[in-house]
Motif scaffolding. Structure first.
Motif, short mmCIF file in Angstrom:
data_model
loop_
_atom_site.label_atom_id
_atom_site.label_comp_id
_atom_site.label_asym_id
_atom_site.label_seq_id
_atom_site.Cartn_x
_atom_site.Cartn_y
_atom_site.Cartn_z
N GLU A 220 31.44 36.26 42.04
CA GLU A 220 30.65 35.70 40.35
C GLU A 220 29.57 35.92 41.03
O GLU A 220 29.34 35.51 39.66
N ASP A 221 29.33 35.21 41.84
CA ASP A 221 28.29 36.12 41.84
C ASP A 221 27.69 37.52 42.14
O ASP A 221 26.10 37.30 41.02
N ASN A 224 27.12 37.54 38.41
CA ASN A 224 25.56 36.55 37.69
C ASN A 224 24.78 37.76 37.82
O ASN A 224 24.05 38.15 36.62
N GLU A 228 22.48 39.90 34.93
CA GLU A 228 21.76 39.32 34.82
C GLU A 228 20.28 40.53 34.59
O GLU A 228 19.04 40.71 33.82
#
Length: 305
Positions: A220-221, A224, A228
């Motif tokens: 999930e990191d 992200n 971004e």
């Protein structure tokens, strides 16, 4: 008389436009160096030839890679079996693109020169550099050449083999495989509408920079960070391509690839890619200016015709 003065003025404007373009394009002149000097710390440069090269083509590649004295280099051949060993490729694939690898002092970074850009049709020097960093290669100058038009993927395998034949420089197979996936994804994304190779390289490099800075602990990191960067760079991808990016960098996370160790090289690569993207923008602007003046000249000519 007025017409002559106008043409002279238009010519001056053209010169000014050209001058501005060169000044803003970031063109750098190659510096001369002592290419005949052998680095005694790392030994002779390694030259890797594609297995499918004919004798005449191999001689051509030697000239392209500045191999004037075979005793001053170590020569090896990259075969289809090497594709299998390093990237799970097809053993029957033809291998033409070749490379010369000169190891450098620590901190020198990866410098890639595509000697025959007209014949390496898909892989850019920034794509090579990104994939090599992923594979664990650092501090080397790499020259790539091919006597015929090829995608350029096999040269990467040749570089891996060059490192594997050196003492203490063996590369991790899992890393070479994920680096090859990265290169394939990069070239595929560059073919998408609205994308180009420079923008793809910028995206991959800046994602790696963020991974080095944030040390993501979960998939999930990673997602992200990818989202971004897509937003920041104003890149729109299909959900399938977005997921391929996330999966690729999550594989790197599981392999514990530490981009902190090559932070300075990532920074240099990112700066180079940003400059290329900006140059492309500048070139487009100046082309619009040139088109405007051409239309103006054509309009005035029509008045006198």
């Amino acid at each position: 008389m007025k017409w002559n003065r106008f043409l002279k003025g238009a010519a001056i404007v053209g010169v000014l436009i050209t001058t501005l373009f060169v000044r803003n394009s970031g063109i750098a002149l190659a510096s001369s160096g002592d290419n005949d000097s052998i680095n005694e710390k790392y030994g002779s440069p390694v030259v890797v030839y594609g297995a499918q090269l004919s004798a005449a083509q191999k001689d051509e590649v030697k000239k392209l890679l500045d191999v004037t004295d075979p005793s001053q280099v170590r020569e090896i051949t990259a075969t289809g079996q090497d594709l299998v060993n390093y990237i799970k490729g097809d053993a029957h694939a033809n291998m033409y693109s070749s490379a010369k690898i000169t190891r450098d002092d620590t901190g020198g970074g990866i410098v890639v020169n595509i000697v025959t850009p007209e014949n390496i049709t898909e892989v850019t020097k920034e794509m090579y550099a990104n994939a090599l960093l992923t594979a664990g290669v650092k501090d080397a100058e790499v020259d790539v050449a091919s006597p015929i038009k090829v995608s350029g993927h096999s040269a990467l395998v040749g570089i891996y083999k060059a490192y594997d034949t050196g003492k203490g420089t063996n590369l991790n197979k899992d890393r070479t495989e994920v680096a090859s996936e990265e290169l394939s994804l990069a070239t595929n994304l560059a073919k998408k509408e609205g994308m180009d190779s420079d923008k793809v390289s910028q995206l991959l490099t800046e994602i790696k920079q963020e991974i080095a800075a944030q040390h993501p602990a979960t998939k999930e990191d990673i997602a992200n960070i990818v989202d971004e960067k897509l937003k920041t760079l104003n890149i729109s991808l299909s959900e399938k391509d977005r997921q391929l990016l996330i999966d690729l960098f999550d594989k790197m996370r599981h392999l514990n690839i530490n981009f902190d160790n090559v932070q300075s090289q990532l920074d240099n690569l990112a700066q180079d890619v940003k400059q290329k993207v900006q140059n492309a923008v500048d070139q487009g602007f100046f082309q619009k200016v040139a088109d405007f003046f051409q239309k103006l000249i054509d309009a005035i000519k029509s008045i006198f015709s």
